[in-house]
Structures are given as structure tokens and as C-alpha cells.
Enzyme design. Structure first.
Site, PDB file in Angstrom:
ATOM      1  N   CYS A 296       0.814  -1.218   0.000  1.00 16.42           N
ATOM      2  CA  CYS A 296       0.000   0.000   0.000  1.00 16.42           C
ATOM      3  C   CYS A 296       0.850   1.271   0.000  1.00 16.42           C
ATOM      4  O   CYS A 296       1.400   1.610  -1.028  1.00 16.42           O
ATOM      5  CB  CYS A 296      -1.028  -0.037   1.118  1.00 16.42           C
ATOM      6  SG  CYS A 296      -2.519   0.848   0.604  1.00 16.42           S
ATOM      7  N   HIS A 380      -4.268  -5.024   0.158  1.00 16.94           N
ATOM      8  CA  HIS A 380      -3.809  -5.578   1.432  1.00 16.94           C
ATOM      9  C   HIS A 380      -3.809  -7.098   1.437  1.00 16.94           C
ATOM     10  O   HIS A 380      -4.813  -7.715   1.795  1.00 16.94           O
ATOM     11  CB  HIS A 380      -4.653  -5.018   2.576  1.00 16.94           C
ATOM     12  CG  HIS A 380      -4.357  -3.585   2.813  1.00 16.94           C
ATOM     13  ND1 HIS A 380      -3.348  -3.163   3.657  1.00 16.94           N
ATOM     14  CD2 HIS A 380      -4.864  -2.476   2.252  1.00 16.94           C
ATOM     15  CE1 HIS A 380      -3.270  -1.855   3.629  1.00 16.94           C
ATOM     16  NE2 HIS A 380      -4.184  -1.408   2.782  1.00 16.94           N
ATOM     17  N   GLU A 382      -2.590  -8.927   3.499  1.00 20.20           N
ATOM     18  CA  GLU A 382      -2.771  -9.404   4.882  1.00 20.20           C
ATOM     19  C   GLU A 382      -4.245  -9.368   5.293  1.00 20.20           C
ATOM     20  O   GLU A 382      -4.586  -9.803   6.406  1.00 20.20           O
ATOM     21  CB  GLU A 382      -1.931  -8.565   5.850  1.00 20.20           C
ATOM     22  CG  GLU A 382      -2.515  -7.219   6.275  1.00 20.20           C
ATOM     23  CD  GLU A 382      -2.437  -6.134   5.221  1.00 20.20           C
ATOM     24  OE1 GLU A 382      -1.973  -6.415   4.104  1.00 20.20           O
ATOM     25  OE2 GLU A 382      -2.858  -4.991   5.498  1.00 20.20           O
TER      26      GLU A 382
HETATM   27  N1  LIG Z   1      -3.385   1.644   3.343  1.00 22.82           N
HETATM   28  C1  LIG Z   1      -2.425   2.449   2.928  1.00 22.82           C
HETATM   29  O1  LIG Z   1      -1.241   2.211   3.127  1.00 22.82           O
HETATM   30  C2  LIG Z   1      -2.872   3.739   2.285  1.00 22.82           C
HETATM   31  C3  LIG Z   1      -1.788   4.449   1.521  1.00 22.82           C
HETATM   32  C4  LIG Z   1      -2.089   5.918   1.282  1.00 22.82           C
HETATM   33  N2  LIG Z   1      -2.216   6.602   2.525  1.00 22.82           N
HETATM   34  C5  LIG Z   1      -3.360   6.066   0.455  1.00 22.82           C
HETATM   35  O2  LIG Z   1      -4.359   6.485   0.957  1.00 22.82           O
HETATM   36  O3  LIG Z   1      -3.351   5.765  -0.700  1.00 22.82           O
END
Ligand SMILES: NC(=O)CC[C@H](N)C(=O)O
Length: 414
Positions: A296, A380, A382
Site C-alpha cells: 500500500c 492488502h 494481509e
Molecule cells: N493503506 C495504505 O497504506 C494507504 C496508503 C495511502 N495513505 C493512500 O491512501 O493511498
């Protein structure tokens, strides 16, 4: 017929009566739209970017995901809170979402795992929450206008006042934008530590049952904490990885002094572009050909490190039902997602191969480098909450570590 509508009317009256038990609350968007409801968490005023999440389960994991820092999270599922909250389902030490917006929040928890109700959990963490509003209308509005700043005002008691609404309006209008905000450095750990189940002060009674697995840990990874979720660390450990979690601004040289087999870049809140310190680390790890895995925010940082651009999405991806195509593999995974920024696939350099794309909007979901053991994923793997279709990426990282580990051992033997 008359009887049915009378019943319906009576039901509505009952719902209204129950709701009157709770103090008034309102959500005010920066564009002036107002949704009134009832306060179900702490009293107060909370501001942030209003986003919506379509997952049907996992409210506690969502609330405790540090990537939600600075965001007021709308849950589109109709009813939340019925399984309460417990220590085991924390994705971090605390609640990071700025506030909770839901159609209906259960007062009582009905689960053997519950240690407290959702409203009690929210109050204990000082988090405002509003329910009794039309979250479908709100979600449609956010889809049409894009994620936007907002404020939730939750009263101590009684009905909404014009002054309270005005205060919320001013707060929403003055909040600014998520773009340009480096929030990773605000949520990262202060000191490095070796992760173990229970190192976040979970009582043994909880950790002994569900999660701990008796695995040896032959590999060592330095995990950069930009707002890391517990289940990432857990899944790394489950694959034979000893994990040292380090603060976001740890330099590459400091990380390498810990003699890792690889580096992990975590998820986290805010805009990746201002995280120059992390982009620098990723550049150096790639140049040194150290196995590198990003999730992410970590994926976005790797994108910036190889010279690609990131962009702010209209309303982002937040949910547990997002189909992602593994490019060139005739394979689709249903994935968990939470991001408002994305790496622009068109700006990837030639030495990068796009590995995954969203089947909702075609946006880039993962890439790998052709000349370094580095890869990353936008969603994600996970889960927590969500499906586990793509957790094989942890095995892919473990394989890269095994290779690097073997090469190191060979070099040391020569
Ligand atoms: N879940 C995250 O790591 C989000 C990454 C970043 N803050 C976004 O909103 O795209």
C-alpha cells in the site's frame, strides 16, 4: 393493508424513540451537505477526509488501521457493532480513524469474543461516531463528488443546535486536503523493536490461542513502520521471518547495520509524495538489490523511488471485495483495499513490470522490478479485514529472502 402500514408507522416511531435516547450528532461536508443522526461514541468535534468502506465485516480492524489517520470512515454495511470489540482484533495499539459513520451501531455486543461494546470501545478511545443517517445517500454523494473534508459534531446531550452545526461547518471547510500530508511520520514507532505476538501488550490469554504458530525464524527483515498493521507482521513471522520494526526515518544504512535478509515497507496514512526520507531508503535498497516488499503506502513509495508518479484518486478504494487481476496469469483475486492515492501505471519505468490491476477501474495494483528482487502490492494481502486470496505474496517475499540468505551464506563461506 391498513394494518401493515400502521405496523410500519409504529416501527418507525419505536426506532425514533430509541434513537432519541442518544445525543444528537451531525456530519457536515465541506460542500455544505449536512446529515443529522445520533452520537454513538465520544462527544466532540472531529474533522478529516470523509471516505466510505464497503467491507461487511471487520469494523474494529478498520478503525485500528493506522492508514485511516485523518479520515472519517463511513461503513456502507447496514449494521455494525454486534460482535463488540476485543484486544485480539486490534490492528495497532489504538484507534486511528478520526471518526466512525454508520447506518446503525449496536448498543450491545453478542459474541463470546467481545470484551466491550462498540460504543464503549469508541468512547474509551475518545472517538466520535454517528449513526441514524442515510449512509447510502452519503456514499452516492461521495462517489459523485469525490472524497471530501468533513466534520462530525457529536453532542454531550440533547438535540442539535445551530451553533454546533455552524462549528462543524467551519471545521469542515477549514480542514484542507489529504494531498501533500506526510502522516506516516506521525504514526510510526518512536523506537525500533523486534516484533512478537504480544509485543503490543496483548495479554497472553488472547495470544496463546488464535495466532501463535511454532515456526522457526531463519530470515531477518527490517520492517519500516509507516503505520503498520499487526496482521502484516504476523504473516511475515508465520513465514519464518524474524521482524525488526523500525521508525519511518531510519536510514537505509542504519537498517543494513541490523544485517537483514530483506526490507519491508509498510502501509500507512497520508500522501506518499512528501515521504522523501522513505523514497530515499527504497531507492538505496533497490540499487543494492536487497529483497524489498512494499504494501500500500510501501508500494506507492517504491513507485516514487523508481521514478513513477502517484496521483490522488477521486474516492479511492476502501473495501474487502475488490477484484484484482494478476496480469498475464489468467487469475483474479478478491482483495482487501484501503487507499486514496495510486501509482500511475503509465509512468512506470522500463525496468518495472505491472503485475496487478484493479478490475473496478483498471488502476495499478502491483509491480515488480526486472533487475532487482523488489515487488509491491497496492491492496492488502494481509486482509484484516477481508479475503486471503493474495497472501501468496508473503511466500514470494520469503522465497526472495531465502535466496538472498543462501547467497550471503555462500559469500561468507568463500
Ligand atoms: N493503506 C495504505 O497504506 C494507504 C496508503 C495511502 N495513505 C493512500 O491512501 O493511498
Amino acid at each position: 393493508m391498513i394494518c401493515r402500514s400502521a405496523n410500519l408507522h409504529r416501527q418507525e416511531e419505536i426506532v425514533a424513540l430509541i434513537q432519541k435516547k442518544y445525543p444528537a450528532a451531525a456530519l457536515v461536508l465541506a460542500d455544505g451537505t449536512v446529515f443529522e443522526g445520533r452520537s454513538r461514541g465520544a462527544a466532540g468535534l472531529a474533522t478529516g477526509e470523509v471516505v466510505f468502506n464497503t467491507a461487511m465485516t471487520g469494523y474494529q480492524e478498520i478503525l485500528t488501521d493506522p492508514s485511516y489517520t485523518g479520515q472519517l470512515v463511513t461503513l456502507t454495511t447496514a449494521h455494525v457493532g454486534n460482535v463488540g470489540a476485543n484486544k485480539e482484533d486490534m490492528e495497532s495499539r489504538s484507534v486511528y480513524a478520526a471518526g466512525l459513520i454508520a447506518k446503525s451501531i449496536a448498543e450491545n455486543a453478542s459474541s463470546w469474543r467481545a470484551e466491550e461494546s462498540l460504543p464503549a470501545f469508541l468512547k474509551r478511545h475518545g472517538i466520535v461516531a454517528i449513526d441514524g443517517l442515510d449512509t447510502r445517500a452519503l456514499t452516492i454523494h461521495l462517489r459523485q463528488t469525490g472524497a471530501q473534508p468533513g466534520a462530525v459534531i457529536a453532542l454531550e446531550s440533547g438535540e442539535m443546535t445551530p451553533e454546533a452545526l455552524e462549528a462543524a461547518k467551519t471545521a469542515a471547510a477549514g480542514w484542507g486536503s489529504m494531498a501533500g500530508q506526510d502522516l506516516a511520520q506521525t504514526v510510526t514507532t518512536d523506537v525500533p523493536y523486534e516484533w512478537k505476538e504480544g509485543s503490543w501488550e496483548l495479554p497472553t490469554a488472547h495470544t496463546a490461542g488464535g495466532f501463535r504458530k511454532p515456526v522457526a525464524h531463519p530470515y531477518h527483515v527490517v520492517a519500516y513502520d509507516f503505520g503498520v498493521k499487526t496482521n502484516i507482521l504476523r504473516l511475515l513471522a508465520d513465514r519464518g521471518i524474524r521482524v525488526t520494526v523500525v521508525p519511518a526515518k531510519t536510514t537505509f544504512e542504519e537498517a543494513m547495520a541490523l544485517n537483514p535478509d530483506g526490507i519491508f515497507l509498510s502501509n500507512g496514512p497520508g500522501d506518499p509524495a512528501p515521504c522523501t526520507y522513505a523514497i530515499e531508503t527504497a531507492k538505496k535498497a533497490i540499487a543494492a538489490k536487497v529483497p524489498l516488499f512494499g504494501i500500500c503506502l510501501g508500494h506507492q513509495i517504491m513507485g516514487l523511488a523508481v521514478g513513477a508518479k502517484t496521483l490522488k484518486m477521486k474516492f479511492g478504494h476502501h473495501g474487502a471485495n475488490h477484484p484484482v487481476e494478476a496480469l498475464g496469469e489468467k487469475h483474479v483475486a478478491i482483495t482487501s483495499q484501503n487507499h486514496g492515492f495510486a501509482v500511475d501505471a503509465a509512468t512506470l519505468p522500463e525496468n518495472a513490470r505491472a503485475t496487478h490491476a484493479s478490475l473496478f477501474d483498471g488502476s495499478l495494483q502491483g509491480f515488480e522490478l526486472l533487475d532487482a528482487p523488489a515487488f509491491c502490492f497496492q491492496g492488502h494481502p494481509e486482509a484484516s479485514p477481508g479475503p486471503h486470496d493474495i497472501d501468496g505474496l508473503f511466500e514470494k517475499f520469503a522465497r526472495a529472502l531465502a535466496e538472498a540468505h543462501a547467497q550471503k551464506a555462500e559469500a561468507a563461506g568463500e
